[in-house]
Write an enzyme that holds these catalytic residues in place. Structure first.
Site, mmCIF file in Angstrom:
data_model
loop_
_atom_site.group_PDB
_atom_site.id
_atom_site.type_symbol
_atom_site.label_atom_id
_atom_site.label_comp_id
_atom_site.label_asym_id
_atom_site.label_seq_id
_atom_site.Cartn_x
_atom_site.Cartn_y
_atom_site.Cartn_z
ATOM 1 N N TYR A 24 -3.308 48.488 30.553
ATOM 2 C CA TYR A 24 -1.992 48.920 30.091
ATOM 3 C C TYR A 24 -0.954 48.535 31.139
ATOM 4 O O TYR A 24 -1.110 48.853 32.317
ATOM 5 C CB TYR A 24 -2.006 50.436 29.857
ATOM 6 C CG TYR A 24 -0.647 51.090 29.784
ATOM 7 C CD1 TYR A 24 0.318 50.655 28.874
ATOM 8 C CD2 TYR A 24 -0.332 52.161 30.611
ATOM 9 C CE1 TYR A 24 1.564 51.265 28.818
ATOM 10 C CE2 TYR A 24 0.905 52.776 30.548
ATOM 11 C CZ TYR A 24 1.851 52.315 29.650
ATOM 12 O OH TYR A 24 3.084 52.921 29.592
ATOM 13 N N PHE A 25 0.099 47.844 30.717
ATOM 14 C CA PHE A 25 1.187 47.457 31.615
ATOM 15 C C PHE A 25 2.334 48.444 31.449
ATOM 16 O O PHE A 25 2.926 48.559 30.373
ATOM 17 C CB PHE A 25 1.667 46.039 31.298
ATOM 18 C CG PHE A 25 2.817 45.578 32.159
ATOM 19 C CD1 PHE A 25 2.615 45.248 33.495
ATOM 20 C CD2 PHE A 25 4.094 45.450 31.629
ATOM 21 C CE1 PHE A 25 3.674 44.809 34.291
ATOM 22 C CE2 PHE A 25 5.152 45.010 32.413
ATOM 23 C CZ PHE A 25 4.943 44.693 33.754
ATOM 24 N N ALA A 26 2.642 49.179 32.533
ATOM 25 C CA ALA A 26 3.727 50.156 32.540
ATOM 26 C C ALA A 26 4.917 49.598 33.296
ATOM 27 O O ALA A 26 4.757 49.002 34.363
ATOM 28 C CB ALA A 26 3.249 51.449 33.195
ATOM 29 N N TYR A 27 6.106 49.813 32.755
ATOM 30 C CA TYR A 27 7.332 49.331 33.391
ATOM 31 C C TYR A 27 8.409 50.414 33.468
ATOM 32 O O TYR A 27 9.452 50.219 34.085
ATOM 33 C CB TYR A 27 7.881 48.107 32.641
ATOM 34 C CG TYR A 27 8.128 48.384 31.172
ATOM 35 C CD1 TYR A 27 9.312 48.974 30.749
ATOM 36 C CD2 TYR A 27 7.158 48.091 30.221
ATOM 37 C CE1 TYR A 27 9.526 49.254 29.405
ATOM 38 C CE2 TYR A 27 7.360 48.357 28.881
ATOM 39 C CZ TYR A 27 8.549 48.940 28.475
ATOM 40 O OH TYR A 27 8.749 49.221 27.153
ATOM 41 N N GLU A 103 4.311 57.591 23.715
ATOM 42 C CA GLU A 103 5.284 56.531 23.505
ATOM 43 C C GLU A 103 5.986 56.614 22.146
ATOM 44 O O GLU A 103 6.821 55.773 21.839
ATOM 45 C CB GLU A 103 4.609 55.161 23.662
ATOM 46 C CG GLU A 103 4.058 54.907 25.046
ATOM 47 C CD GLU A 103 5.135 54.884 26.134
ATOM 48 O OE1 GLU A 103 6.319 54.627 25.831
ATOM 49 O OE2 GLU A 103 4.791 55.115 27.296
#
Length: 191
Positions: A24-27, A103
């Site tokens: 998972y890419f979190a920004y 989300e």
């Protein structure tokens, strides 16, 4: 890779590790470990990574201000030549539903997407992330920005990118933010 579809197969766990995992890419606020782990306890730091040809923007889904953060929330939009730095987390597939819920996938606030990011050694990692569609640009609350900036610092995102995050204008909201209170209760310190 064009965002919009998800990988059919989640990443397999390490040998001897039960179950399946995904990256998972979190920004946004999930850069902060304590924020992500409130509802997704399996999250393990993998690396800092860069999403090329995108930028972070803030807004309200269908123009409605976030009741969680009291301001615009982060999304990523395609922007040739720009880049978004974030954190790749390894998570157990059992946390997909809690991550989707956090989300706002059910309400349509965000849609899950598959993106390719590059770690600091240049290796490409395919990750799940989230993108808001149908939003009206709006500045974030100071509290939301604070969580993002603290997560960027906690994980050692590039200093130039951290400065860029610090320069984001906020909406100057001064009221309580329940999510921030939950994070502070876990860390036993004010953010």
């Amino acid at each position: 890779m064009e965002p919009g579809s998800l990988a059919a197969e989640p990443e397999r766990g390490e040998p001897g590790e039960p179950g399946e995992h995904f990256l998972y890419f979190a920004y946004g606020s999930n850069l902060l470990k304590e924020r992500l782990r409130l509802h997704n306890p399996s999250a393990e730091f993998v690396c800092v990574a860069r999403l090329q040809d995108f930028k972070v923007d803030f807004g309200n889904y269908q123009g409605v201000t976030s009741t969680s953060w009291h301001g615009g929330i982060a999304t990523i939009i395609q922007s040739p030549g720009d880049e978004v730095w974030g954190v790749v987390w390894k998570m157990h597939v059992r946390n997909i539903s809690s991550l989707d819920e956090q989300e706002g996938v059910g309400s349509g606030t965000y849609i899950p997407i598959e993106i390719d990011v590059h770690n600091q050694e240049g290796k490409v990692l395919t990750c799940r992330s989230y993108q808001m569609k149908n939003y009206v640009p709006a500045p974030p609350s100071p509290q939301y920005k604070k969580v993002i900036c603290k997560g960027a610092k906690q994980n050692g995102l590039p200093s130039e990118y951290q400065r860029k995050l610090e320069e984001i204008e906020t909406n100057h909201y001064e009221g309580p933010v329940k999510v921030l209170e939950e994070i502070e209760a876990v860390t036993n310190e004010p953010l």
